[in-house]
Scaffold this active site. Sequence first.
Site: not given
Length: 499
Positions: A365, A421, A424, A480
Amino acid sequence: MNDPVVDRVRAHVRTTGLLDAGVLVLLSGGRDSVCLLDVSVAVAGAARVAALHVDHGLRPDSADDVAHCERLCATLGVELAVERPRRGDTPGNLQAWAREVRYAAGARHAEAAGLPLAAAHTATDQAETVLYRLAASPGRRALLGMEQRSGRLVRPLLGITREETGAYCTARGQAFLDDPGNDGDRFARGRVRHGLVPALRALHPAAERNVVRTADLLREEAEVLDAVVDELLDGRATVDVDRLRRAPGALARLVVRRLAEDATGGLCPRAPGRLDELLALRDGALDLGDGARAHVRGGVLSVGRTPPLTPRPGPAPILRAMRDPLIGEILVQPDALAQRVRALGEEISRDYEGRDPLLVGVLKGAVFFLADLMRKIDIPCEVDFMAVASYGSATDSSGVVRIIKDLDRAIEGRHVLIVEDIVDSGLTLQYLLRNLGARDPASLEVCALLTKPERRKVELEARYVGFEIPDRFAIGYGLDHAERYRNLPYVASLVTTGT
């Protein structure tokens, strides 16, 4: 006092002669530094003995450490100085910062007092250092370990084990502190200390001393090798490539490393690995890494510093819009991405000036973000990649992290910037920070394009952040879902059930 351990420790320190001119002891309050201070008072005679305690303020009870050191110094009649640095927003990993400010403070106080600075490294520390460096960065330097004297810094206890310093303090009735940071396996040193070293002791009771003795012998042999390098260079900062070709490979690699380190003023562990490419170079230049660049002209090799990079702005790529029912709300527009990436590049360039950072991209990513970011960084930098698995094709983190592709090079002593990227849950990043931090980089920081604070499951901090986004599954600009949507020129939310 007639105690065998006390007698042995004092006899060893007297033999080194490192305390004859007096000393300033770096005093943490732990067993090793308490032993060193007590021994210094006993063997220094009329020479001056002083101490410095650096209170980093990293634990709520650090004031208790200061009080302990004050009581000890008062009992021994030793002058104590205390410094209280605060990290603030200083870049770099915590251990590296603490070590740097401690030794910087020690150097200042020692110079002002006109005394050598003494660190309480023991034979056990030496064994741990050699074993760790050998595992993390193989090479001759890894086996040499620490020196008893390095400029103004001295290490009088390198021939004494940690077990002996504890026994000395007990015999002398000197209380010492146990640093909880040394317990467990959170840091690489702890894993070596509590796992590897005991395993080696189980194989052979003299394992520590054998490792230390090997380091001592290799250091003596290294002096011979350095003399051979000196003879080949004959006082010059250049060498004939043909002469380098005729030299044994090991000697040629040492020569290349010497030239690189003389040119940069720092360690260049990767330079010897470029020997074959150098020998094949007719006329031209070759980057050796770590800020060194080799030049071959007329059959003569010289090495200088890598010049700063000059950014070359170019036209923005033209991308075709994608239409797909799963592409939801656009969270970050293309122009906002471009502006923020440019700002991050400028900030990183300022912060890492003169550091030759290594950018570690997390596949897949971060590739898009990393490529654009590097083009906005106008200082020398390098790139490497890791691939980890944690998501699969689900829309939530699995919480299980494993390395699929590791780095191609060692990072010991490097300034490493992880480029992600998205942060989370933080589980993947937490794993990467622990894994890479165990490899002893000079600094370790994070640059994340996106972060979702609402999703965080662990406490961690990214030094550079592009955007905070809401708790939505993000796609585009490298992110993605089931390997699709990476080529979107913006960041959007994925349309899922209930969105």
